[in-house]
Write an enzyme that holds these catalytic residues in place. Structure first.
Site, PDB file in Angstrom:
ATOM      1  NE  ARG A 144      -6.409   0.565  -1.727  1.00  0.00           N
ATOM      2  CZ  ARG A 144      -5.794   1.100  -0.668  1.00  0.00           C
ATOM      3  NH1 ARG A 144      -4.500   0.907  -0.489  1.00  0.00           N
ATOM      4  NH2 ARG A 144      -6.465   1.840   0.200  1.00  0.00           N
ATOM      5  CG  ASN A 202      -2.326  11.314   2.822  1.00  0.00           C
ATOM      6  OD1 ASN A 202      -1.832  10.424   2.127  1.00  0.00           O
ATOM      7  ND2 ASN A 202      -1.894  11.597   4.033  1.00  0.00           N
ATOM      8  CE  LYS A 203      -4.863   5.197   4.658  1.00  0.00           C
ATOM      9  NZ  LYS A 203      -5.912   4.382   3.980  1.00  0.00           N
ATOM     10  NE  ARG A 261       0.443   1.332   3.349  1.00  0.00           N
ATOM     11  CZ  ARG A 261       1.447   2.141   3.585  1.00  0.00           C
ATOM     12  NH1 ARG A 261       2.694   1.685   3.623  1.00  0.00           N
ATOM     13  NH2 ARG A 261       1.282   3.430   3.785  1.00  0.00           N
ATOM     14  N   GLY A 262       0.283   2.395  -0.125  1.00  0.00           N
ATOM     15  CA  GLY A 262       1.054   3.628  -0.270  1.00  0.00           C
ATOM     16  C   GLY A 262       1.094   3.962  -1.750  1.00  0.00           C
ATOM     17  CB  ALA A 263       0.095   7.015  -3.591  1.00  0.00           C
ATOM     18  CG  ASP A 280      -3.209   7.902  -1.113  1.00  0.00           C
ATOM     19  OD1 ASP A 280      -2.997   8.383   0.018  1.00  0.00           O
ATOM     20  OD2 ASP A 280      -2.923   6.730  -1.430  1.00  0.00           O
ATOM     21  CD  GLN A 300      -2.508   2.440   6.975  1.00  0.00           C
ATOM     22  OE1 GLN A 300      -3.047   2.753   8.041  1.00  0.00           O
ATOM     23  NE2 GLN A 300      -3.175   2.314   5.851  1.00  0.00           N
TER      24      GLN A 300
END
Lengths: 343, 343
Positions: free
Chosen positions: B85, B243-244, B45-47, B233, B192
């Site tokens: 996603r 973002n998150k 995960r993570g853009a 993101d 995370q």
């Protein structure tokens, strides 16, 4: 509805709030040390419930104390109970109430003193329920109809002797026929929202949705939240509010999005000896509450943790404070002093 | 330092980020379906890391596709990967990059096409590390010396091919000799921060403290936080940042307390086709991420849950956006377009 705390012949019975909602287990505290430990370990939590537990702790302590040392026992009991948790002022309020009663009983028989203290502890519980009902009546008109109410932590039946403070206001709004639903912040680390608020509102058939704490801002921005209602652990004379950590964040985000932010708390939560919230002691709890969830490790070994259990919301973010005697608004120095003085 | 993702003869190897930090387990994706599933289930995960995974997913897909149907396979591969996603734009950026390369290879032998795609996927990874280093150089001067940096989620080595975006800026500030420590929001529901950021910074010897998400406001108010740095993101043309979830809350709380709020993201995170963040699709994930922690139930059965994985921070809360090509400030319509156009 489940009983949060009960006085019984066998001891002080509490539903174990560390185990809900996975298990509904009752623990019986047979002496005041066990009551103190139950408060410390959060078997019982929530400012008003802690007050009731402390009153019952004093009563059971004196009930079990030897006739020849009632005074010394009373002192030791109050000292131990007062040392359990530092932030919620209701703890100290309840102990003081029992101390004052005790002082007025000087010269009575030990049996008479014990009976009076036991009756008083039960009275503290009964009054708390009545207070929450009154808070509900004062607060319900403030809740916007047809919208979602956001709450943080658990200020419900489980945080009190019954009915709840913030959740009491929500219950009263539902009873008044308002079409509302509730968003409950899960409230890490102890998960009072996900575990306790969700559970008790579900039992009442009030539509409830759990969100993680970091989603509150997103939904406050979305337009669906009509107001925020939370409880309080201590309110300073200027209206600064100590409550479960994260309350300050929710209050700032509510203000930023033009949403009213209400605090529901009994007059016993007011601490007019403190002129501002900066002076409220903030409890630091064990890092394990953050690094473990129900015993499952979620963080690397050896990592540093901060775990303040409360934060302070400055009065400028508080739209109104709902008490059993009415609703206080800014300037709080005046409105709170007036409510505290009234009967 | 651990490798987030690697191209090997046996397949695409990733460290399983659903299991860290309790276990450091590697999974090997042997075909593009397994890569897609790894992205969906957040093994990776993570853009930026999702971008690298998508490029490698395309490469392994075409590598395993039959000679006679390379075009049809390429289409199916890209479609499946693009459906994993919706929010991080780096996913679509990487797929587009592979598609453009593929289109330019028309007429080459299947073996030549495969070799070129495999090389390109590895190039995407190498570039990402270089990009993060450049971001670090641009961002490090912005970090106040002698204070704490607050970060949300994991925008570190694990969210990228290595070094990290937000954590890359922090690493670069430490390498530049600044005396800083890090507060990591635990970042529910996937944790995370507690699991990944804490773990990778601990391995680098950078002093890190975990807090629950709802404590960020308390510490931003306390005076110890010098700045906030997060990843992104997707960033719209006007500088609105997806973002998150929880990033918006932190940004509002930072602004309320006069603390700079920085976003570190590669130019591939810019989506200049969207004029504002309102148009960024927000992924909704499974309620189980909220109601269960490592398989342990933390909420009552049957309770409703909302689980948006991201939120949008309006540009007015963003002090600056740190990219590999320099630092953009308001007005973002101009500064971002300038950075996107430059080389």
């Amino acid at each position: 509805m489940v009983e949060t705390i009960q006085w019984t012949a066998g001891g002080v019975v509490m539903i174990d709030q560390t185990k809900l909602p996975l298990e509904a287990v009752y623990v019986t505290c047979k002496d005041y040390h066990e009551v103190a430990e139950a408060i410390r370990s959060m078997v019982i939590r929530g400012a008003p419930a802690i007050g009731v537990a402390a009153a019952m702790g004093v009563a059971i302590g004196v009930l079990r104390a030897p006739d020849e040392n009632l005074d010394g026992s009373m002192e030791a009991i109050c000292e131990e109970l007062a040392g359990t948790r530092p932030t919620a002022v209701n703890l100290f309020w309840a102990i003081d109430r029992m101390k004052k009663l005790y002082a007025g009983l000087r010269g009575k028989s030990p049996a008479g003193i014990r009976a009076a203290l036991v009756a008083e502890a039960q009275q503290v519980k009964l009054e708390d329920i009545a207070i929450n009902r009154a808070m509900g009546r004062h607060g319900a008109p403030l809740i916007p109809d047809g919208k979602t109410v956001l709450t943080h932590c658990n200020a419900g039946a489980l945080a009190t002797a019954g009915y709840g403070t913030a959740l009491g206001v929500i219950r009263a709004a539902v009873e008044a026929g308002k079409k509302i639903d509730v968003f409950a912040d899960e409230t890490r680390p102890f998960l009072q929202g996900a575990r306790l608020t969700a559970w008790e509102l579900q039992q009442d058939g009030i539509e409830t949705t759990i969100i993680t704490d970091n989603m509150a801002g997103h939904f406050l921005k979305s337009g669906r939240i009509g107001c925020v209602v939370v409880g309080a652990d201590r309110i300073a004379a200027n209206g600064d509010v100590a409550n479960k950590v994260g309350t300050y964040s929710v209050a700032v985000l509510a203000k930023e999005n033009g949403i009213p932010f209400y605090v529901a708390a009994p007059v016993s939560t007011l601490d007019l000896t403190l002129d501002s919230g900066d002076k409220i002691p903030i409890e630091q709890r064990s890092p394990k509450e953050v690094t473990e969830v129900f015993g499952v490790r979620v963080a690397p070994e050896g990592i540093a943790v901060q775990n303040p259990a409360f934060d302070v919301t400055p009065n400028r973010y508080v739209t109104a404070i709902i008490t059993e005697r009415g609703v206080a608004a800014a300037p709080y120095e005046e409105s709170l002093r007036r409510l505290a003085g009234s009967v």
